[in-house]
Design a protein around this motif. Structure first.
Motif, PDB file in Angstrom:
ATOM      1  N   GLU A 124       0.837  -1.209   0.000  1.00 38.66           N
ATOM      2  CA  GLU A 124       0.000   0.000   0.000  1.00 38.66           C
ATOM      3  C   GLU A 124       0.866   1.250   0.000  1.00 38.66           C
ATOM      4  O   GLU A 124       0.586   2.208  -0.735  1.00 38.66           O
ATOM      5  CB  GLU A 124      -0.919  -0.005   1.229  1.00 38.66           C
ATOM      6  CG  GLU A 124      -2.076  -0.944   1.128  1.00 38.66           C
ATOM      7  CD  GLU A 124      -2.970  -0.923   2.386  1.00 38.66           C
ATOM      8  OE1 GLU A 124      -2.866   0.031   3.180  1.00 38.66           O
ATOM      9  OE2 GLU A 124      -3.758  -1.857   2.543  1.00 38.66           O
ATOM     10  N   SER A 127       2.328   1.580  -3.425  1.00 37.97           N
ATOM     11  CA  SER A 127       1.359   2.080  -4.410  1.00 37.97           C
ATOM     12  C   SER A 127       1.026   3.542  -4.138  1.00 37.97           C
ATOM     13  O   SER A 127       0.889   4.333  -5.084  1.00 37.97           O
ATOM     14  CB  SER A 127       0.099   1.230  -4.413  1.00 37.97           C
ATOM     15  OG  SER A 127      -0.679   1.463  -3.264  1.00 37.97           O
ATOM     16  N   GLN A 128       0.927   3.946  -2.876  1.00 41.79           N
ATOM     17  CA  GLN A 128       0.656   5.350  -2.554  1.00 41.79           C
ATOM     18  C   GLN A 128       1.852   6.220  -2.967  1.00 41.79           C
ATOM     19  O   GLN A 128       1.683   7.327  -3.475  1.00 41.79           O
ATOM     20  CB  GLN A 128       0.369   5.513  -1.058  1.00 41.79           C
ATOM     21  CG  GLN A 128      -0.980   5.005  -0.644  1.00 41.79           C
ATOM     22  CD  GLN A 128      -1.187   5.102   0.871  1.00 41.79           C
ATOM     23  OE1 GLN A 128      -0.305   5.566   1.585  1.00 41.79           O
ATOM     24  NE2 GLN A 128      -2.358   4.654   1.310  1.00 41.79           N
ATOM     25  N   GLU A 130       3.972   5.487  -5.396  1.00 48.13           N
ATOM     26  CA  GLU A 130       3.958   5.578  -6.850  1.00 48.13           C
ATOM     27  C   GLU A 130       2.871   6.538  -7.326  1.00 48.13           C
ATOM     28  O   GLU A 130       3.070   7.326  -8.266  1.00 48.13           O
ATOM     29  CB  GLU A 130       3.774   4.195  -7.461  1.00 48.13           C
ATOM     30  CG  GLU A 130       4.981   3.316  -7.348  1.00 48.13           C
ATOM     31  CD  GLU A 130       4.733   1.905  -7.855  1.00 48.13           C
ATOM     32  OE1 GLU A 130       3.624   1.609  -8.344  1.00 48.13           O
ATOM     33  OE2 GLU A 130       5.658   1.080  -7.729  1.00 48.13           O
ATOM     34  N   SER A 131       1.702   6.474  -6.647  1.00 44.66           N
ATOM     35  CA  SER A 131       0.606   7.371  -7.002  1.00 44.66           C
ATOM     36  C   SER A 131       0.993   8.821  -6.720  1.00 44.66           C
ATOM     37  O   SER A 131       0.760   9.716  -7.546  1.00 44.66           O
ATOM     38  CB  SER A 131      -0.627   6.973  -6.215  1.00 44.66           C
ATOM     39  OG  SER A 131      -1.549   8.006  -6.159  1.00 44.66           O
ATOM     40  N   ALA A 132       1.628   9.035  -5.551  1.00 46.71           N
ATOM     41  CA  ALA A 132       2.059  10.399  -5.200  1.00 46.71           C
ATOM     42  C   ALA A 132       3.132  10.868  -6.172  1.00 46.71           C
ATOM     43  O   ALA A 132       3.147  12.030  -6.599  1.00 46.71           O
ATOM     44  CB  ALA A 132       2.567  10.430  -3.763  1.00 46.71           C
ATOM     45  N   ALA A 134       3.527   9.825  -9.260  1.00 42.31           N
ATOM     46  CA  ALA A 134       2.896  10.094 -10.548  1.00 42.31           C
ATOM     47  C   ALA A 134       2.161  11.430 -10.514  1.00 42.31           C
ATOM     48  O   ALA A 134       2.210  12.215 -11.478  1.00 42.31           O
ATOM     49  CB  ALA A 134       1.933   8.969 -10.891  1.00 42.31           C
ATOM     50  N   GLN A 135       1.498  11.686  -9.393  1.00 43.16           N
ATOM     51  CA  GLN A 135       0.780  12.956  -9.254  1.00 43.16           C
ATOM     52  C   GLN A 135       1.770  14.120  -9.251  1.00 43.16           C
ATOM     53  O   GLN A 135       1.545  15.148  -9.905  1.00 43.16           O
ATOM     54  CB  GLN A 135      -0.039  12.933  -7.957  1.00 43.16           C
ATOM     55  CG  GLN A 135      -1.026  14.042  -7.854  1.00 43.16           C
ATOM     56  CD  GLN A 135      -1.845  13.900  -6.561  1.00 43.16           C
ATOM     57  OE1 GLN A 135      -1.381  13.305  -5.606  1.00 43.16           O
ATOM     58  NE2 GLN A 135      -3.031  14.447  -6.566  1.00 43.16           N
TER      59      GLN A 135
END
Length: 154
Positions: A124, A127-128, A130-132, A134-135
């Motif tokens: 998690e 993924s957070q 990677e998401s952060a 990417a954002q």
């Protein structure tokens, strides 16, 4: 009756022993008294004594038998007690082994659950991240595009 007459006859005085009709009369009285005492007193008393001795002998024999039986029962109970102690001891050992096995299983399960939870949390977080990332990259792209547009416009 002649004996009575002889007993009543005059007794000459003198010697150390006077042998007259009283001696046989006393002998008859002693024999008669012995016979009467034996038949009236000694025989019933002897029978009571013999009965009592018989009762005592049978009581002692019964007591010996009961004592032997008690000793056998005591030995049997000692054997049963030894067996029960051994069974209890083996049950305690088995219970301790079972508790130890259950403890190890619970510990292994808890460690596995902790590893799964840690791995899930790591995924998690990854993924957070990677998401952060990417954002952030998209925001960086937007900012750089705005900077380039402003620089070009100026």
């Amino acid at each position: 009756m002649t004996w009575l007459l002889l007993a009543e006859a005059g007794v000459p005085e003198g010697g150390l022993f006077d042998l007259d009709a009283t001696l046989p009369l006393m002998a008859v009285q002693v024999v008669l008294l012995t016979f009467l005492l034996n038949s009236l007193f000694f025989r019933p008393v002897g029978k009571v004594v013999e009965d009592r001795e018989g009762y005592i002998a049978t009581s002692r024999a019964e007591a010996k038998q009961k004592l032997e039986q008690i000793n056998r029962l005591e030995a049997d109970l000692q054997d049963q007690l030894r067996g029960a102690r051994q069974a209890a001891q083996s049950a305690i050992v088995e219970a301790e082994q079972e508790v130890d096995r259950l403890y190890r299983e619970a510990l292994a399960e808890a460690e596995a659950e902790a590893n799964r939870t840690r791995e899930k949390a790591r995924r998690e977080i990854e993924s957070q991240r990677e998401s952060a990332q990417a954002q952030l990259m998209s925001q960086v792209d937007q900012l750089s595009a705005q900077i380039i547009n402003r620089l070009l416009a100026a």
